[in-house]
Design a protein around this motif. Structure first.
Motif, PDB file in Angstrom:
ATOM      1  N   LEU A  21       0.808  -1.219   0.000  1.00 46.07           N
ATOM      2  CA  LEU A  21       0.000   0.000   0.000  1.00 46.07           C
ATOM      3  C   LEU A  21       0.844   1.273   0.000  1.00 46.07           C
ATOM      4  CD1 LEU A  21      -2.854  -1.033   2.472  1.00 46.07           C
ATOM      5  CD2 LEU A  21      -2.988  -0.819  -0.009  1.00 46.07           C
ATOM      6  N   THR A  22       2.017   1.226   0.636  1.00 38.62           N
ATOM      7  CA  THR A  22       2.857   2.429   0.657  1.00 38.62           C
ATOM      8  C   THR A  22       3.582   2.656  -0.667  1.00 38.62           C
ATOM      9  OG1 THR A  22       4.616   1.121   1.706  1.00 38.62           O
ATOM     10  CG2 THR A  22       3.223   2.479   3.148  1.00 38.62           C
ATOM     11  N   ARG A  23       3.768   1.587  -1.453  1.00 40.51           N
ATOM     12  CA  ARG A  23       4.427   1.737  -2.755  1.00 40.51           C
ATOM     13  C   ARG A  23       3.432   1.863  -3.897  1.00 40.51           C
ATOM     14  NH1 ARG A  23      10.033   1.023  -2.832  1.00 40.51           N
ATOM     15  NH2 ARG A  23       9.821   1.234  -5.080  1.00 40.51           N
ATOM     16  N   LEU A  24       2.209   1.383  -3.703  1.00 39.84           N
ATOM     17  CA  LEU A  24       1.212   1.391  -4.777  1.00 39.84           C
ATOM     18  C   LEU A  24       0.895   2.795  -5.305  1.00 39.84           C
ATOM     19  CD1 LEU A  24      -0.599  -0.403  -6.490  1.00 39.84           C
ATOM     20  CD2 LEU A  24      -2.384  -0.176  -4.741  1.00 39.84           C
ATOM     21  N   PRO A  25       0.674   3.807  -4.437  1.00 38.27           N
ATOM     22  CA  PRO A  25       0.381   5.151  -4.954  1.00 38.27           C
ATOM     23  C   PRO A  25       1.491   5.696  -5.858  1.00 38.27           C
ATOM     24  CG  PRO A  25      -0.141   5.031  -2.624  1.00 38.27           C
ATOM     25  CD  PRO A  25       0.588   3.777  -2.962  1.00 38.27           C
ATOM     26  N   LEU A  26       2.748   5.467  -5.471  1.00 41.95           N
ATOM     27  CA  LEU A  26       3.866   5.941  -6.290  1.00 41.95           C
ATOM     28  C   LEU A  26       3.884   5.218  -7.631  1.00 41.95           C
ATOM     29  CD1 LEU A  26       6.393   7.681  -6.534  1.00 41.95           C
ATOM     30  CD2 LEU A  26       7.692   5.846  -5.433  1.00 41.95           C
ATOM     31  N   TYR A  27       3.597   3.925  -7.605  1.00 47.91           N
ATOM     32  CA  TYR A  27       3.544   3.146  -8.849  1.00 47.91           C
ATOM     33  C   TYR A  27       2.453   3.673  -9.780  1.00 47.91           C
ATOM     34  CZ  TYR A  27       2.247  -0.702 -11.935  1.00 47.91           C
ATOM     35  OH  TYR A  27       1.914  -1.453 -13.034  1.00 47.91           O
ATOM     36  N   ILE A  28       1.295   3.988  -9.215  1.00 54.17           N
ATOM     37  CA  ILE A  28       0.182   4.498 -10.017  1.00 54.17           C
ATOM     38  C   ILE A  28       0.541   5.837 -10.663  1.00 54.17           C
ATOM     39  CG2 ILE A  28      -2.195   5.360  -9.917  1.00 54.17           C
ATOM     40  CD1 ILE A  28      -2.725   3.278  -7.729  1.00 54.17           C
ATOM     41  N   THR A  29       1.230   6.691  -9.899  1.00 50.11           N
ATOM     42  CA  THR A  29       1.618   8.000 -10.455  1.00 50.11           C
ATOM     43  C   THR A  29       2.593   7.850 -11.620  1.00 50.11           C
ATOM     44  OG1 THR A  29       3.434   8.240  -8.858  1.00 50.11           O
ATOM     45  CG2 THR A  29       1.293   9.159  -8.239  1.00 50.11           C
ATOM     46  N   VAL A  30       3.451   6.834 -11.561  1.00 48.57           N
ATOM     47  CA  VAL A  30       4.411   6.602 -12.647  1.00 48.57           C
ATOM     48  C   VAL A  30       3.699   6.081 -13.888  1.00 48.57           C
ATOM     49  CG1 VAL A  30       6.400   5.240 -13.390  1.00 48.57           C
ATOM     50  CG2 VAL A  30       6.338   6.207 -11.086  1.00 48.57           C
ATOM     51  N   VAL A  31       2.797   5.113 -13.690  1.00 48.06           N
ATOM     52  CA  VAL A  31       2.083   4.502 -14.812  1.00 48.06           C
ATOM     53  C   VAL A  31       1.168   5.512 -15.504  1.00 48.06           C
ATOM     54  CG1 VAL A  31       0.374   2.748 -15.449  1.00 48.06           C
ATOM     55  CG2 VAL A  31       2.201   2.188 -13.840  1.00 48.06           C
ATOM     56  N   THR A  32       0.503   6.325 -14.702  1.00 48.50           N
ATOM     57  CA  THR A  32      -0.466   7.288 -15.248  1.00 48.50           C
ATOM     58  C   THR A  32       0.165   8.628 -15.611  1.00 48.50           C
ATOM     59  OG1 THR A  32      -1.029   8.033 -12.998  1.00 48.50           O
ATOM     60  CG2 THR A  32      -2.360   6.253 -13.956  1.00 48.50           C
ATOM     61  N   SER A  33       1.497   8.738 -15.436  1.00 48.92           N
ATOM     62  CA  SER A  33       2.200  10.004 -15.718  1.00 48.92           C
ATOM     63  C   SER A  33       1.543  11.174 -14.993  1.00 48.92           C
ATOM     64  CB  SER A  33       2.228  10.271 -17.229  1.00 48.92           C
ATOM     65  OG  SER A  33       2.894   9.231 -17.907  1.00 48.92           O
ATOM     66  N   ALA A  34       1.352  10.986 -13.714  1.00 45.45           N
ATOM     67  CA  ALA A  34       0.680  12.000 -12.898  1.00 45.45           C
ATOM     68  C   ALA A  34       1.536  13.249 -12.745  1.00 45.45           C
ATOM     69  CB  ALA A  34       0.354  11.416 -11.520  1.00 45.45           C
ATOM     70  N   ASP A  35       0.932  14.271 -12.185  1.00 44.29           N
ATOM     71  CA  ASP A  35       1.611  15.538 -11.973  1.00 44.29           C
ATOM     72  C   ASP A  35       2.821  15.348 -11.051  1.00 44.29           C
ATOM     73  OD1 ASP A  35       1.459  18.587 -12.204  1.00 44.29           O
ATOM     74  OD2 ASP A  35       1.559  18.284 -10.037  1.00 44.29           O
ATOM     75  N   THR A  36       3.832  16.165 -11.265  1.00 40.66           N
ATOM     76  CA  THR A  36       5.065  16.074 -10.476  1.00 40.66           C
ATOM     77  C   THR A  36       4.800  16.250  -8.983  1.00 40.66           C
ATOM     78  OG1 THR A  36       6.297  16.990 -12.348  1.00 40.66           O
ATOM     79  CG2 THR A  36       7.406  16.977 -10.216  1.00 40.66           C
ATOM     80  N   LYS A  37       3.883  17.121  -8.631  1.00 39.00           N
ATOM     81  CA  LYS A  37       3.564  17.352  -7.217  1.00 39.00           C
ATOM     82  C   LYS A  37       2.973  16.108  -6.571  1.00 39.00           C
ATOM     83  CE  LYS A  37       2.833  22.366  -7.487  1.00 39.00           C
ATOM     84  NZ  LYS A  37       1.866  23.470  -7.292  1.00 39.00           N
ATOM     85  N   VAL A  38       2.127  15.412  -7.332  1.00 38.66           N
ATOM     86  CA  VAL A  38       1.518  14.178  -6.815  1.00 38.66           C
ATOM     87  C   VAL A  38       2.595  13.118  -6.590  1.00 38.66           C
ATOM     88  CG1 VAL A  38      -0.155  12.339  -7.275  1.00 38.66           C
ATOM     89  CG2 VAL A  38      -0.659  14.690  -7.985  1.00 38.66           C
ATOM     90  N   LYS A  39       3.525  13.007  -7.557  1.00 38.08           N
ATOM     91  CA  LYS A  39       4.629  12.056  -7.414  1.00 38.08           C
ATOM     92  C   LYS A  39       5.474  12.390  -6.184  1.00 38.08           C
ATOM     93  CE  LYS A  39       5.155  10.953 -12.327  1.00 38.08           C
ATOM     94  NZ  LYS A  39       6.051  11.010 -13.501  1.00 38.08           N
ATOM     95  N   TYR A  40       5.694  13.687  -5.988  1.00 35.29           N
ATOM     96  CA  TYR A  40       6.499  14.129  -4.846  1.00 35.29           C
ATOM     97  C   TYR A  40       5.818  13.767  -3.526  1.00 35.29           C
ATOM     98  CZ  TYR A  40       8.841  17.242  -1.549  1.00 35.29           C
ATOM     99  OH  TYR A  40       9.514  17.745  -0.466  1.00 35.29           O
ATOM    100  N   ILE A  41       4.496  13.949  -3.468  1.00 34.85           N
ATOM    101  CA  ILE A  41       3.740  13.619  -2.252  1.00 34.85           C
ATOM    102  C   ILE A  41       3.818  12.117  -1.970  1.00 34.85           C
ATOM    103  CG2 ILE A  41       1.434  13.515  -1.234  1.00 34.85           C
ATOM    104  CD1 ILE A  41       0.819  16.133  -2.740  1.00 34.85           C
ATOM    105  N   CYS A  42       3.610  11.298  -3.013  1.00 32.33           N
ATOM    106  CA  CYS A  42       3.651   9.843  -2.848  1.00 32.33           C
ATOM    107  C   CYS A  42       5.054   9.371  -2.445  1.00 32.33           C
ATOM    108  CB  CYS A  42       3.217   9.153  -4.144  1.00 32.33           C
ATOM    109  SG  CYS A  42       1.490   9.409  -4.568  1.00 32.33           S
ATOM    110  N   THR A  43       6.077   9.973  -3.043  1.00 28.23           N
ATOM    111  CA  THR A  43       7.454   9.632  -2.681  1.00 28.23           C
ATOM    112  C   THR A  43       7.747  10.008  -1.234  1.00 28.23           C
ATOM    113  OG1 THR A  43       8.162  10.006  -4.972  1.00 28.23           O
ATOM    114  CG2 THR A  43       9.885   9.961  -3.286  1.00 28.23           C
ATOM    115  N   THR A  44       7.251  11.170  -0.823  1.00 33.24           N
ATOM    116  CA  THR A  44       7.451  11.629   0.554  1.00 33.24           C
ATOM    117  C   THR A  44       6.780  10.687   1.546  1.00 33.24           C
ATOM    118  OG1 THR A  44       7.539  13.936  -0.200  1.00 33.24           O
ATOM    119  CG2 THR A  44       7.136  13.549   2.155  1.00 33.24           C
ATOM    120  N   ILE A  45       5.568  10.249   1.231  1.00 32.59           N
ATOM    121  CA  ILE A  45       4.843   9.319   2.112  1.00 32.59           C
ATOM    122  C   ILE A  45       5.628   8.017   2.263  1.00 32.59           C
ATOM    123  CG2 ILE A  45       2.772   7.883   2.334  1.00 32.59           C
ATOM    124  CD1 ILE A  45       1.212  10.163   0.979  1.00 32.59           C
ATOM    125  N   LEU A  46       6.131   7.504   1.129  1.00 26.98           N
ATOM    126  CA  LEU A  46       6.915   6.267   1.169  1.00 26.98           C
ATOM    127  C   LEU A  46       8.174   6.450   1.999  1.00 26.98           C
ATOM    128  CD1 LEU A  46       7.597   3.390   0.251  1.00 26.98           C
ATOM    129  CD2 LEU A  46       8.577   4.375  -1.837  1.00 26.98           C
TER     130      LEU A  46
END
Length: 303
Positions: A157-182
């Motif tokens: 669960l802690t890695r899944l959000p970051l994986y989703i942001t990579v696959v979906t090419s999400a916004d950089t801020k979203v990736k940063y938030i997910c990376t920070t949480i991890l």
């Protein structure tokens, strides 16, 4: 023909490209050697714990959970290294790139699982050393099974959000938030492990200086302390591997600034794959019963 790699700077010197090619081949060779060993050795550890009653202690059950994540790391590294080799030979396609990405993400999940399971191991050792009189009440097989499942689910669960942001090419801020949480979760686990082992160390010192009247209790306390030392070495090996890989990544980026970013990532992953082999070797080195069980299983396989 597509490529998963970030293009190399056209101004890069031939010497840098040669260095990068050599490093890639060395890493691939190491990974191809390590992956089968990680699968075999960790599978033997799991089978030994499953089949041998004398090994079915709570601490060994938790170690078999770590062995499972290490074995899966070895399995996931095979397609990762295969696709990486194809990409290096300019034989990449969208399918190969996708397989490479998925395999690398799986490796990340399994390494995170190892870390989270080591937190559970540290807690179990803390109870065994510091609260040994209540150990059987606090630590039960059913409770350990539930906590191990929670550790695996938490890693996913802690890695899944970051994986989703990579696959979906999400916004950089979203990736940063997910990376920070991890990163926060990883740091929290490391801090928890350090706390438990600090308390264990304090407890071991108390055992050495105290005059326990019950000889059996003193012997049990010393046994639990030895097991704690083994699990501490396993934890230290993983943390040291993560730290060294981070230092090497930074060194590579400074020494070879024109190299592809994925090269430094591959160095880090190769070190983590090596750690998957180190753990079962340490089990056998520190525990005679593990060593005998694994050697007997190897003889059965040969016959």
């Amino acid at each position: 023909m597509s490529s998963c790699q970030t293009p190399v700077n056209v101004s890069a010197s031939g010497q840098s490209e040669n260095h990068e090619a050599i490093i890639n081949w060395v890493l691939a060779t190491i990974s191809w050697t390590v992956a089968p060993l990680a699968i075999l050795l960790n599978a033997l550890v799991i089978i030994a714990v499953t089949q041998r009653k004398e090994l079915q202690k709570h601490s060994n059950i938790l170690l078999s959970s770590i062995a499972l994540s290490d074995m899966l790391t070895g399995i996931a590294s095979i397609p990762a290294v295969t696709t990486k080799t194809l990409i290096a030979h300019q034989s990449s396609s969208e399918l190969i790139c996708a397989i490479n990405r998925e395999a690398m993400n799986l490796e990340g999940i399994f390494v995170t699982c190892s870390l989270y399971n080591l937190t559970v191991v540290a807690w179990e050792r803390f109870v065994a050393v510091r609260k040994w009189m209540d150990y059987k009440v606090i630590v039960t097989k059913r409770r350990l099974f539930k906590i191990s499942i929670i550790a695996w689910l938490s890693a996913i669960l802690t890695r899944l959000p970051l994986y989703i942001t990579v696959v979906t090419s999400a916004d950089t801020k979203v990736k940063y938030i997910c990376t920070t949480i991890l990163n926060v979760c990883v740091i929290a686990n490391v801090a928890t492990i350090v706390y438990f082992y600090a308390m264990i160390y304090h407890g071991v010192r108390n055992h050495r200086t105290s005059n326990l009247k019950n000889v059996n209790a003193l012997a049990q306390a010393r046994l639990e302390s030895r097991v704690a030392k083994t699990t501490a070495l396993i934890t230290a090996a993983l943390l040291l591997t993560i730290a060294v890989s981070g230092i090497l990544v930074m060194t590579m980026r400074l020494k070879f600034p024109t190299s592809r970013p994925t090269l430094s990532i591959e160095i880090s992953r190769t070190l983590l794959r090596l750690n998957s082999v180190f753990n079962p070797v340490l089990y056998c080195f520190k525990d005679l019963r593990f060593r005998k069980a694994v050697l007997e299983l190897i003889k059965i396989i040969k016959t």
